[in-house]
Design an enzyme around this catalytic site. Structure first.
Site, PDB file in Angstrom:
ATOM      1  N   GLU A  95       9.202  16.353 -49.210  1.00 58.13           N
ATOM      2  CA  GLU A  95      10.312  15.654 -48.379  1.00 58.13           C
ATOM      3  C   GLU A  95      11.451  16.540 -48.346  1.00 58.13           C
ATOM      4  O   GLU A  95      12.055  16.775 -46.948  1.00 58.13           O
ATOM      5  CB  GLU A  95      10.399  14.522 -49.151  1.00 58.13           C
ATOM      6  CG  GLU A  95      11.214  13.495 -48.077  1.00 58.13           C
ATOM      7  CD  GLU A  95      10.459  13.242 -46.809  1.00 58.13           C
ATOM      8  OE1 GLU A  95      10.949  13.344 -45.657  1.00 58.13           O
ATOM      9  OE2 GLU A  95       9.337  12.579 -46.888  1.00 58.13           O
ATOM     10  N   GLU A 102      13.482  20.369 -40.606  1.00 58.52           N
ATOM     11  CA  GLU A 102      13.764  19.274 -39.361  1.00 58.52           C
ATOM     12  C   GLU A 102      15.284  19.732 -39.079  1.00 58.52           C
ATOM     13  O   GLU A 102      15.680  20.218 -37.666  1.00 58.52           O
ATOM     14  CB  GLU A 102      13.720  17.957 -39.450  1.00 58.52           C
ATOM     15  CG  GLU A 102      12.330  17.310 -39.626  1.00 58.52           C
ATOM     16  CD  GLU A 102      12.405  15.946 -39.766  1.00 58.52           C
ATOM     17  OE1 GLU A 102      13.174  15.355 -40.141  1.00 58.52           O
ATOM     18  OE2 GLU A 102      10.960  15.481 -39.595  1.00 58.52           O
TER      19      GLU A 102
END
Length: 157
Positions: A95, A102
């Protein structure tokens, strides 16, 4: 030009043109984190950022905490708890990598759509999904048999 880059003019010319070579100046790379304690501070800042801004990271932390609590309650062995903890760590690590990828993609493409940016973000999200599914499988295989043994006596009332 950023301080970590420096230009050098080559003595050689190519068709009358002077070549400029860019060379990385790594002298400043050691100044990023002058101590191990500051490195941990930067790492904690990343965890804190992810917890504050990423809903899925908070969900994974909550579910991981629940899995640890359930493992302790079910008296999992040390090896079983280690396996659960490792899978939780893998999910949280994925994560964090997803968040980093991102962020870098968003920095690169800004507000523009690019198919390669979509692919990078989708693949990073898929890595999180796969690690989460594996974690569910691992936790389920270790905890469901013990949960079943606790539930069966109540079913035969």
């Amino acid at each position: 030009m950023p301080p970590e880059l420096s230009t050098q003019t080559s003595e050689h010319s190519n068709n009358g043109k002077v070549l400029h070579l860019i060379k990385l100046n790594r002298d400043l790379s050691w100044q990023v984190a002058p101590s191990l304690l500051i490195s941990f501070k930067f790492a904690w800042a990343g965890i804190s950022y992810a917890f504050q801004t990423q809903r899925n990271f908070r969900i994974h932390v909550l579910l991981g905490s629940l899995a640890i609590f359930l493992g302790i309650t079910l008296h999992l062995t040390a090896v079983e708890m280690s396996v659960v903890a490792l899978t939780i760590g893998a999910v949280l690590g994925m994560e964090l990598l997803n968040t980093a990828i991102e962020s870098v993609v968003d920095l690169t493409v800004k507000q523009n759509y690019h198919e390669l940016a979509k692919i990078a973000k989708d693949c990073a999200a898929a890595a999180v999904l796969i690690s989460a599914l594996v974690a569910i499988g691992v936790a389920g295989s270790l905890m469901l048999p013990k949960l079943w043994l606790l539930i069966v006596p109540f079913l035969h009332l």
